[in-house]
Each structure stands twice: as structure tokens, then as C-alpha cells.
Design a protein around this motif. Sequence first.
Motif, PDB file in Angstrom:
ATOM      1  N   ALA A   1     -25.844  43.560 -40.397  1.00  0.00           N
ATOM      2  CA  ALA A   1     -26.625  42.754 -41.337  1.00  0.00           C
ATOM      3  C   ALA A   1     -26.595  41.278 -40.942  1.00  0.00           C
ATOM      4  CB  ALA A   1     -26.086  42.934 -42.759  1.00  0.00           C
ATOM      5  N   GLU A   2     -25.474  40.836 -40.378  1.00  0.00           N
ATOM      6  CA  GLU A   2     -25.347  39.431 -40.001  1.00  0.00           C
ATOM      7  C   GLU A   2     -26.305  39.033 -38.890  1.00  0.00           C
ATOM      8  OE1 GLU A   2     -21.170  39.007 -39.298  1.00  0.00           O
ATOM      9  OE2 GLU A   2     -20.805  39.120 -41.467  1.00  0.00           O
ATOM     10  N   GLY A   3     -26.760  40.013 -38.118  1.00  0.00           N
ATOM     11  CA  GLY A   3     -27.641  39.681 -36.996  1.00  0.00           C
ATOM     12  C   GLY A   3     -29.120  39.795 -37.319  1.00  0.00           C
ATOM     13  N   ILE A   4     -29.449  40.160 -38.560  1.00  0.00           N
ATOM     14  CA  ILE A   4     -30.860  40.281 -38.933  1.00  0.00           C
ATOM     15  C   ILE A   4     -31.266  39.011 -39.678  1.00  0.00           C
ATOM     16  CG2 ILE A   4     -32.548  41.643 -40.234  1.00  0.00           C
ATOM     17  CD1 ILE A   4     -30.533  44.018 -39.911  1.00  0.00           C
TER      18      ILE A   4
ATOM     19  N   LEU B   1     -29.467  38.713 -43.199  1.00  0.00           N
ATOM     20  CA  LEU B   1     -29.575  39.719 -44.255  1.00  0.00           C
ATOM     21  C   LEU B   1     -28.273  39.802 -45.052  1.00  0.00           C
ATOM     22  CD1 LEU B   1     -31.748  42.056 -44.960  1.00  0.00           C
ATOM     23  CD2 LEU B   1     -30.041  43.546 -43.964  1.00  0.00           C
ATOM     24  N   ALA B   2     -27.167  39.526 -44.371  1.00  0.00           N
ATOM     25  CA  ALA B   2     -25.865  39.603 -45.034  1.00  0.00           C
ATOM     26  C   ALA B   2     -25.724  38.543 -46.119  1.00  0.00           C
ATOM     27  CB  ALA B   2     -24.746  39.453 -44.001  1.00  0.00           C
ATOM     28  N   ARG B   3     -26.590  37.502 -46.080  1.00  0.00           N
ATOM     29  CA  ARG B   3     -26.469  36.448 -47.083  1.00  0.00           C
ATOM     30  C   ARG B   3     -27.634  36.460 -48.065  1.00  0.00           C
ATOM     31  NH1 ARG B   3     -24.470  31.070 -44.336  1.00  0.00           N
ATOM     32  NH2 ARG B   3     -24.163  30.622 -46.534  1.00  0.00           N
TER      33      ARG B   3
ATOM     34  N   THR C   1     -36.920  44.080 -47.801  1.00  0.00           N
ATOM     35  CA  THR C   1     -36.434  43.816 -49.150  1.00  0.00           C
ATOM     36  C   THR C   1     -35.018  44.363 -49.235  1.00  0.00           C
ATOM     37  OG1 THR C   1     -38.664  44.228 -49.942  1.00  0.00           O
ATOM     38  CG2 THR C   1     -36.925  44.119 -51.615  1.00  0.00           C
ATOM     39  N   LEU C   2     -34.081  43.515 -49.619  1.00  0.00           N
ATOM     40  CA  LEU C   2     -32.697  43.982 -49.726  1.00  0.00           C
ATOM     41  C   LEU C   2     -32.538  44.734 -51.039  1.00  0.00           C
ATOM     42  CD1 LEU C   2     -29.920  43.898 -48.308  1.00  0.00           C
ATOM     43  CD2 LEU C   2     -29.338  42.010 -49.817  1.00  0.00           C
TER      44      LEU C   2
END
Lengths: 655, 97
Positions: free
Chosen positions: B78-81, B17-19, B54-55
Motif C-alpha cells: 500500500a505504501e508504494g501506491i 494508499l497507506a495514508r 477507492t479505499l
Amino acid sequence: MGWSSKAGEKARVRVVIVGCPNVGKSVLFGRLTGRYVSVSNYPGTTVEVTRGIGRWAGRTFEVTDTPGLYSLSCITDEERAARALIMGGGSDVLLQVADAKNLDRMLPLTLQLSEAGLPVVLIVNMLDEARRAGLAVDLAGLGDRLGVPVIGAVLTRGEGVEEIKELLAAVGDTGTIQPLVPRYDRQVEAAIRAVEARITGNYGLRPRAMAVLALQEDPEVLDILRARELNWPLVSDLVVRMNQGSEPVRQRIPLVVHRLARRVVTRCLRQVGRPALTPGQVAGDLLLRPMFGLPVLVAVIYFGLYRFVGGFGAGTLVDVLDRTLFLSRLNPWLDRVVDGLFTGEAWRELLAHDYGLLTLGLRYAVAIVLPIVGTFFVAFAVLEDSGYLPRLALLTDRLLKPLGLSGRALIPLTLGLGCGTMATLVTRTLETRRERLLATFLLALGVPCSAQLGVVMGVLSARPHALAVWASAVVVALLAGGTLAAHLLPGRAAPFFMEVPPLRLPSLGNIWRKTTARMVWYFREVLPVFLAASVVIWLGRLTGVFPTVLSGLAGVCRWLGLPKETSLVFLFGFLRRDYGAAGLHDLAPGLPAQAVVVAAVTLTLFVPCLAQTVLMFKERGPVTALAIMGVVFPTAVAVGYVLSRVLSLVGGAAW
Amino acid sequence: MVEGRMRTGTPPGTRSLARMKPGEKGEVISLEAPDHAGYRRLFALGLVPGATVTLLQRFPTYVFTAGRTTIAVDAGMAEGIWVAVRPSRNRSPQSRA
């Protein structure tokens, strides 16, 4: 288990309200009991559970409101308190309040409660919001599939309350229903049966539910089984074995429960229309963006907290109550009455005069802190009920991270500018113990309360650069102290994740109920603190400890380059804020600007006041409180010393 | 301990998600949380494998919707989603950040 209630016609029906945060539990509680008995939905403090009595249909209902509970597998203190309440038994019926729009997130708890054999009624609340989102809920279908009674409601408008009351009045008359419970794959079911077979005790939940929680490595349930079950080693082995590998059972079980919930929801919740974009949604979305959100945040903090709580509450109302009521009327009268009743000087001093229980302790709680607290509770209830708090937290989270705090900590810290005692109490709203400790520390170290701000402004406002030096010294000390504490304290910042509820228009009735309930709660919590502070002062004067303390403080003052009279300001500022204020005011004209700045900075960083100190002991425990004071006191003196050296080096020319 | 692992056979276009970019949409493939408590809480908020996310924005914190729930998380979470992001050719992402 169904409805086999032991309650006879005459007996009280015990009703427990459960559900996620922000679904309307406290509103239902208010509707059923008619009045608040104690605090509700105060994050972190609902751990003190709210109970009330309701009477209708010729029966008496004992209603209990519980803290927010997402799932029977608990994470937070509040959830553990709620579950303990459910497990403690003693409830004839559980009312689970759910948000209609998010049923897929709410039903896993329903399924878990059914699995635990508890008599649950599902209240599908906020049907109006669901309608606006274009959703239709098939309540009858939901009830059929879940096998529990389902009632639709718009609790804020009272819709559905009559139906709930009727259903509660008929508790015990309903036939047996077979509720829907999750079924897992063969391997998991075998493990559940194996654990279940080894559970012999009664823990308020069905053995099957205990087994399911144990297999999910629930720490509390494992502790209970370890302490009470003879076959614990076998259970433990199985739990460990089932949680090895890439798909541990602790992840498989919740997945099954959620899939079942979602399957029920897809059948009973349909998108029938286009979601209407409400003004609340538009505003709620805008407030998430820094461009709009930050100016609004500044405005909320400025008007809501600084002007309303700090100005109106701490200024206008305190003036009226303290000066007009207590100082000019009540206190002189109390002094006369007490002097007439008692002859001994010690008794007179304990009850009345400058530091008496009535004239100082009671006066502080009623005339000085109550107006601040009251206005704060109003502002906080509005922020809470409108759904603004999570938005505030997500906007400020990044700013406060270096101090080891989350965005939520902005509230107690801002409040500290009004009253540090009150702010220390509000650190309860923070989620982790670590964060509560860090915020308490910062409040003790350097957040100046309105009394301190008043003195400092009064003394330094005529000398703008002196004011600038004071402000920068305090900010630097706060940031440095906070960053250092966050690094030194074991543990790490809790990961930030938060649900952002829709923006809602708060109802005046609910704000009134919350505010009055919290004021009652405040009085029970804080009045004893102020009374204790009075007694401490009385003892200090009676035993002659104060002169010793004063001579010690005079030494510190000399070291800081301050005249020895300043030690009086420090001691009395700690004991009685108006005395400290007046003291510095009287001294200031005769002192060089440098000494005034040093005194002001040291006074700000010094432990704020006796009441805040007592509350620190109460909230954080004696060990932590002493540790905080052990850090704050030397820091204040050290910063004062460094500042006086630096200012001497720079030379008086600048002034 | 990190809770949750990437599964084998990850669909193409899977990113954390972070990207993701604001406006992008996709299905949750797997979750990794710093601890089991965080994992369970995400789960309780409806962020389960298969959920559509949805981000909305990336700054100052990550805000996204999962079903009808809006959730805010910090960069670490967020990095783990992990999300199988849908290609968004027909719909221009509404930039927010």
C-alpha cells in the motif's frame, strides 16, 4: 496469421483454453469435454495440465485447460506453465475466457496473443454479472476492433457454448483476419525491430513477441535467447540500455498495451444502468470486515473443516470404512487368501497381516485417508468456487505474517488437525516455495493430526491441567519454531496482494466434477505413498532394523524420564497410528501424570507418521525433507526434556 | 530494487494508499513495488497510472477497488501506491475500519 490451420477435416483440432484466474476456464473445459480427465484449477497444481476429448460436428477436439495466466509476461509457476504450453505450439486455436465486467484487465492478454501471432478467440463470459452491474457489452464492435472472433457467454448456465462449438467446428474455414496489435513509440519500435532482426530460431511465438518480452527483461525468454541465439550479446546490450533511466522500457511496454486495451473497452463497454446491489455483493463486502468476517471465518473453519472434514470424514466415514469394512471383513479374508497362496512368511507379511501392502497400505489410502480427503475436497471446492478463499486469506494474513506465512496457509494448517499427510499435499496451494517449506515444517513439527489429538484427548482429558500443560507446550513450540524458522530461512515473506473476486453461489455440478477429478488425482498421488510405507515397514522387520531403532529410542525415553516401553509407542505411532494410540492408552494408567504429559508433548512434536514423511520427501525433495526431520526430531526430544525438568522442579504436588 | 518511481510534477494531495482514509477516492499517479514481479501483477490487476481507486478498509489488510476490481494488499504494498486523492467535501466518506 489468421486461421491457416494445418488440421485437415479428419485430423483432431487442438484447442487450448487460456485466461486469468476466476474467469470460468474450468467450466468451459467441462462444457466442451463433458467430463473431467484430471484436476483443474487447483492452485499450484494445475501445473499438471488438464486434457480432455470432445466430439461434435463429426470432428474430434483435444481440449487443454491451462493454469491462470494474467499476461504473457509471467510471474508465477502456473503462469510459466501456461505460457510454456502456448509456446510449445501444437494448438490450432486458443480460447481466451474473459470476465465481461473487467474487460479492461482481460484485453491486454488478447492483444499480446495477437501480437504473438496466435489464433485467439475471445469468450466474453459472465455477461449476467455484467448486466447486473449495469453494463452493456458491444460484442460485434469488440470483434471488429480486436480483429478476433468474439463470443458472449454465461458459461455456468451453458449460454454461448453452442456458438463456441460451431466456431471450433469451422476452424480452418474462416478467412484471414487482421488482428489489432499494440504499436509503441518510435524509440521502442526501433528497439523491437533491432531485437527481432537478430532472432533466427522458432520459439512458438512471433519474433516480434519474443522481442517485446525480451525488452521487458523476461527471465525465461532471455535465457532462451542467451542459449540459442548467436547475436545474443547485441540483444543483451540493447535490453540493458533500454531499461536504464527513469522510464525503463519494461514499464513503458505494458502501459501502452493497457492504454490500447482501455481505449477498445471504452468504445465497447457502456454503463447503461445503475449497478444493482446483489445479496452476494453485500455479503461479500461484509465478509471483508473483521467484525463480520472473523466470526464467519471461525464458523467456516469449525463447521466446514473441523466438523465436516474432521468429524464426519475423519470420524464417521473412517469408522464405517475402516472398522466395518476392512478390519472386520476384508482384512481377515485377505489374510486367509494370501496365506493360502504363499507359503513363505516374508511374502505373507509383505502382502497381508499387520503391515501388508493390501491390509495396511491399501487400507490406509482407501479407508482412512480417502474419506478425509474426499470431504475436504468437497469443502475446498465450495470455498474456492464461492470466492471465499481470498477473503479468508486477507483476514488472516496479519496473524500468520510473523511465521513467514500468508493468510492462505491457514487452510493446510487447519487441515493438519485432520490428517497431516493430506495437509502436506495441500501446501501446494501456497504461492512461494519458501511458504510451502515453512508450512510443511510446521505440519511436521507440531500440528497434531486427528489420530494424535484422539490419543492425547483420551489420555489427558481426565486430567484438565495436564491437558492445559500439553496444549501450551505445543503452541509455544509451534510459535517459537515457526518464528525462528521464518527468521533463519533465507528470503523474505512475499508481499501480499490479491484479487478479491465477488462472492458467487457455487454450482453443484462443478463441485461434483472438481471433487471427483481431484479424488482420481489423489489416488494416483497418494496410494503409491502408502504402498511405499508398507514396504518400508516390511523391510524394517525383515532386516531386523527395528530392534536397533527401538533400543535407541529407549535411551531417549530414559532421558526424558519415561519407561522404556514408551519407545514402542513412539515407533509404532510413527508406523501405524492406531497402534501408537492404543499403546499410549494401555501404558497411561500405570504412569505418573508428568510422564504422560511429557510423552504426549514429545509424541505430538515428533515426526507425525510414515505416510506424511514419505510425502514430505516426495513434495519437498529428499534434502529438504531430511533437513526438516533433522530439526523436528531433536526439537521434540529437547522440548520433552525441558518439560520433564520443569515439571520435576515444580514438583508432583501440582498433580 | 524498488520498481517504479515518483514522477516529477506530482499533483497536490498525492498520498500513498497507506495514508488514505476509508471512503477516499483518487487517481493512481505512480506505482512502486518491492520488485518487478509485484509491479507487473498490480499492473495486470488493472492498477495502472490513471486508474481510479477507492479505499474500502485499512484493517486487517488494505482493501480497495480499482475500476470494477477489488484488490487486497498488505501495508508494504500500500505504501508504494501513490494516489492523487480527490477532495471529498461534498461526499462524506463512509468509515469502515
